[in-house]
Design a protein around this motif. Sequence first.
Motif, short mmCIF file in Angstrom:
data_model
loop_
_atom_site.label_atom_id
_atom_site.label_comp_id
_atom_site.label_asym_id
_atom_site.label_seq_id
_atom_site.Cartn_x
_atom_site.Cartn_y
_atom_site.Cartn_z
N ALA A 227 2.68 -4.73 7.79
CA ALA A 227 2.35 -3.83 7.03
C ALA A 227 3.60 -2.78 7.16
O ALA A 227 4.22 -2.66 8.11
CB ALA A 227 1.18 -3.16 7.43
N ASP B 16 -7.71 -1.23 -0.18
CA ASP B 16 -7.98 -0.06 0.16
C ASP B 16 -7.54 0.48 1.56
O ASP B 16 -7.97 -0.35 2.70
CB ASP B 16 -9.66 0.26 0.11
N ARG B 17 -7.13 1.66 1.87
CA ARG B 17 -6.50 1.90 3.27
C ARG B 17 -7.68 2.03 4.16
O ARG B 17 -7.34 1.48 5.21
CB ARG B 17 -5.97 3.25 2.95
N THR C 188 -3.39 -6.30 -1.53
CA THR C 188 -3.61 -5.00 -2.14
C THR C 188 -4.99 -4.73 -1.61
O THR C 188 -5.80 -5.53 -2.07
CB THR C 188 -3.42 -4.66 -3.59
N ARG D 51 -8.42 -1.63 5.14
CA ARG D 51 -7.09 -2.22 6.20
C ARG D 51 -7.32 -1.69 7.30
O ARG D 51 -7.05 -2.39 8.30
CB ARG D 51 -5.89 -1.90 5.14
N SER D 52 -7.55 -0.29 7.58
CA SER D 52 -7.56 0.18 8.77
C SER D 52 -8.74 -0.22 9.57
O SER D 52 -8.42 -0.43 11.05
CB SER D 52 -7.63 1.82 8.48
N LEU E 83 0.81 -1.19 0.05
CA LEU E 83 -0.08 0.00 -0.14
C LEU E 83 0.81 1.28 0.21
O LEU E 83 2.02 1.21 0.44
CB LEU E 83 -0.74 -0.10 1.29
N ASP E 84 0.31 2.34 -0.54
CA ASP E 84 1.13 3.63 -0.53
C ASP E 84 1.00 4.27 0.92
O ASP E 84 -0.29 3.86 1.72
CB ASP E 84 0.43 4.50 -1.23
N VAL E 85 2.04 4.73 1.38
CA VAL E 85 2.08 5.44 2.78
C VAL E 85 2.03 7.06 2.38
O VAL E 85 2.33 7.31 1.29
CB VAL E 85 3.15 5.18 3.57
N THR E 86 1.43 7.67 3.20
CA THR E 86 1.45 9.19 3.16
C THR E 86 2.73 9.62 2.82
O THR E 86 2.70 10.60 1.87
CB THR E 86 0.77 9.91 4.24
N GLN F 110 -7.62 -3.55 10.82
CA GLN F 110 -6.55 -3.42 12.02
C GLN F 110 -6.95 -3.01 13.45
O GLN F 110 -6.72 -3.49 14.20
CB GLN F 110 -5.50 -2.39 11.61
#
Length: 589
Positions: free
Chosen positions: A485, A467-468, A465, A471-472, A435-438, A475
């Motif tokens: 992650a 969606d953020r 893969t 996943r959040s 995933l992309d991180v900020t 988590q």
Amino acid sequence: MTGLFFSKRILLLVGLMALIAVFAACSGDDDDTTTAPPAAVPTSAPVQGLTGNLTTPDATAAPAATAMPVMATVPKTKRVVLGLIPPAVLSNSFIGIGSTSAFQLKPMYEYLMDTDPNTRQLIPGLAKSWSIEPGGAGLRFFLEENVPFHDSDGNEAGFMTADDVAWTREDIIVEDSSNSIRALMRSAEVTIVNDHEIVFQWEQPDADALDFIGNQVGGMEISSRADAATLDIPIQRRPINGTGPYVFTSRSQDQNIVFTKIQGEHWRIPGDFEEIEMRWLSESSTRLAALLAGETHITLIPFDSEERALSDGMKVVTGKVNTMRTYMQFNGVYLKDAKDPSSGYMYPDSPLMDKKVRQALNKAIDRDAINTAFFFDLATKMTAIHVAESHGAFNPRWNTEFEAKYGYDPAAAKALLAEAGYNANNPLKHNTFVLDVTQYSGGPDVVESIAGYWSEIGVDVNLVTMDRAQRSALQRGLELDNHSALGVLIAPPILALRLGHHTSSPRGGGAESYTVEASFEKARRTLDLVEQNKFLQASTDDIYDSFMAIPLYWVPVHAVVNPDVVEDWIFPGTVSGTWTHFWNIIGTR
């Protein structure tokens, strides 16, 4: 390694200024307190700082480590323009923004406790000294006298007193406040002793108080009650005047905000430039173009764009303290009941419950190679998760033992997996999020490279893969039982460890253990920094020895500047996802 990541286009760090969400401090029900002497700390005595003892400077002098060097001449440019990624929320009021968006107003304000930009120690600010109240759950601040507020023209407009500190707290706790420390301040009982002495008392100590009240994280920027009374409240208003070296001049929504230097000399931290402008530029390409065109003088761009900027005569200035962690967090090692060790763990059959598995996943990674490929060897290898070497809780053995415990050794990693019962016929299966991180444009590449190392020791890696938001939710709901992650976190250690390895809300940030739970509860329930560091070290010892995370790097916080305008910027780095010490931007003569 077969060159998995070296053959990829390196999408390097973009937007190191991108701001991370820092959660407000949460108080629990633990009764453990530490008793501290009630007497005030005299200005000539040691004050316990985050890295040990710190001798407070004379109360009439500016703290040498914080003040900008005295310059014989003025900068050749009147206004310094910073091309910055816009904060998540644009507002003229601190009740409308969290700590990570607060940098947009920081030139106007000071704090009861400041931060040494070279060490990130807490040092005196508007409070010349402070002490811990009997029982250990309160802070008594002794304020500087004759510290002026300034009006919109930069002229003196009354002097700060304890009543202004009380007002600042009142403003923070209004019903619709979004301020990061509203919960902390709502739970405080405030007593004004006299014009220059004030006490904050809580039912139990909360270690987050020091970082949030001070300039480490922020949230309590001291403002003027008298000036606030002249404004329409609530929010859409000009900022309430502070004691900082700059005053608010103008804001163009979604475009910029401008500050002007006060009239006369500041009592403590004289700024160098006459004007500071923060210009909001979302795209890295736009920020680079504006810098090269001379439209801005300080900006944040990806590492792989810095070569272009340097070839055009720009230079890089770096934060003085390592603050931005890059690591892999384990999801699946969760306590059933933090207060009952006999209840065990939520996922006892998870492979991550085995310490040998966690160590094997660490020893499979060539950190030096990834540093070269993705960070141009500019990152510093992290040995202990969350606690940097400059911090008072750091244990030197973490460095000494790191190569033996964590260092790259594929053969040893395979042996550890075999001891844990995994082999070619029974491979370890593990899920890791791509995933992309900020903070990174190349986050997925870093993860895929790590997955490649794991595959080479026989791990059956499932790249997930998702969606953020999805996943959040999994988590935070503790629904991930065998996952890892990439984590990037900018926060003081006490807050970082709470978010990563403790059962207070929000949970799910990393592996938990009953020993860490016990020692960290003691760390977060004392305002005595010596005691806090002792328990913080004990917590981190257990995290380190149990391989509860995969420490990777401390990534430097860079700013690219035009040397024709900016000589230097003395700042610690983004201590908590925000920028500080704007008055320490030094102009070129």
